[in-house]
Design a protein around this motif. Sequence first.
Motif, PDB file in Angstrom:
ATOM      1  N   ALA A 201       0.833  -1.205   0.000  1.00 45.58           N
ATOM      2  CA  ALA A 201       0.000   0.000   0.000  1.00 45.58           C
ATOM      3  C   ALA A 201       0.866   1.254   0.000  1.00 45.58           C
ATOM      4  O   ALA A 201       1.928   1.287   0.635  1.00 45.58           O
ATOM      5  N   ASN A 202       0.409   2.259  -0.700  1.00 44.01           N
ATOM      6  CA  ASN A 202       1.091   3.567  -0.744  1.00 44.01           C
ATOM      7  C   ASN A 202       2.494   3.529  -1.334  1.00 44.01           C
ATOM      8  O   ASN A 202       3.333   4.352  -1.007  1.00 44.01           O
ATOM      9  N   ASP A 203       2.733   2.567  -2.197  1.00 45.57           N
ATOM     10  CA  ASP A 203       3.993   2.543  -2.948  1.00 45.57           C
ATOM     11  C   ASP A 203       3.704   3.005  -4.374  1.00 45.57           C
ATOM     12  O   ASP A 203       2.878   2.398  -5.071  1.00 45.57           O
ATOM     13  N   GLY A 204       4.387   4.039  -4.805  1.00 42.45           N
ATOM     14  CA  GLY A 204       4.169   4.567  -6.145  1.00 42.45           C
ATOM     15  C   GLY A 204       5.065   3.969  -7.217  1.00 42.45           C
ATOM     16  O   GLY A 204       4.911   4.289  -8.396  1.00 42.45           O
ATOM     17  N   VAL A 205       6.011   3.105  -6.830  1.00 44.75           N
ATOM     18  CA  VAL A 205       6.934   2.558  -7.838  1.00 44.75           C
ATOM     19  C   VAL A 205       6.217   1.724  -8.911  1.00 44.75           C
ATOM     20  O   VAL A 205       6.547   1.836 -10.092  1.00 44.75           O
ATOM     21  N   PRO A 206       5.207   0.891  -8.542  1.00 45.80           N
ATOM     22  CA  PRO A 206       4.532   0.132  -9.605  1.00 45.80           C
ATOM     23  C   PRO A 206       3.815   1.028 -10.619  1.00 45.80           C
ATOM     24  O   PRO A 206       3.473   0.571 -11.711  1.00 45.80           O
ATOM     25  N   ASN A 207       3.604   2.300 -10.278  1.00 48.35           N
ATOM     26  CA  ASN A 207       2.919   3.216 -11.202  1.00 48.35           C
ATOM     27  C   ASN A 207       3.884   3.996 -12.093  1.00 48.35           C
ATOM     28  O   ASN A 207       3.458   4.764 -12.947  1.00 48.35           O
TER      29      ASN A 207
END
Length: 283
Positions: free
Chosen positions: A213-219
């Motif tokens: 949750a709240n990790d922007g790396v996959p985006n």
Amino acid sequence: MISNSISFIAVIALSSQVAAAPTLQERATSDPTAFTFLQRAAKLSSAAYSGCLGTAFDVTITKQIYNGFTDTNGYIGYSPTQKKISVVMRGSTTPTDFMNDADTALVTPSLSGVNFPAGVQIMKGVNDPWTSVHDSVISEVKSLLAKYPDYTLESAGHSLGGALTYISYVALAQNFPGVSITSNALAAFPIGNTAWANFGSSQNGTLNRGNNANDGVPNMYVQSPYNFQHYGIEYYSSGTAATCVQCSGERDTACSAGNGQYGVTAGHIQSFGITEGSAGCGP
Ligand SMILES: *[C@@H]1O[C@H](CO)[C@@H](O)[C@H](O)[C@H]1NC(C)=O
């Protein structure tokens, strides 16, 4: 060291912020059982940051993966309890790693034992590190399979290590057809074009994407001008089995695609209840 990478990649990622595509859907279903194997993958991935020697949790390390020029690091070993041969890649800790994270120029990969279909392209920052260690990884796995012929294969890694797992999975599945393989790419950014993702999906095995949750790396890199594509089955959790869900498709808004985060954000160093780089090497 990981916090340095946070500020570094965050700057890169902010420059690629674009609104989410309208085709996103929210369809995830609860899957607390996946938490167990994803947390184990998170521990093994954490151990790759710690330079563990001898053992990493249940894995007996037989070879360190290392190339000084591309600064590629990881380890190979076997787990007697899981009956698996393991290939684990480290995430970013050095300036060379951060430059690799940002090197999105597409190249056509070429690896021994892998038949890439025409049109497959992946980013140079992941292609070059993997290519620099590919032959030595395949050779070590081959010798371990000779010793442990009833074992299956696994690969894992977090962040850049997760991105490298996208390719280690394909490299192992192609080089060892007939040997069962399950890989866990944690907190990975996508690394290649649609032809690449289709090739990854078509392998005879299982690739899980484990995201926090709240990790922007996959985006990162999913929007124009990159349009890179993830492949595999996404799982998403805020650190507990109760919150672990299996996502639907690659852009489920109940999972990372809907968290509104881009780049290295606060959730990035957490992975299925493990703080990456802080879990040690096991008992
Ligand atoms: C797929 O992998 C399994 C082992 O997991 C193997 O038994 C089977 O032969 C493989 N199938 C193909 C088409 O390679």
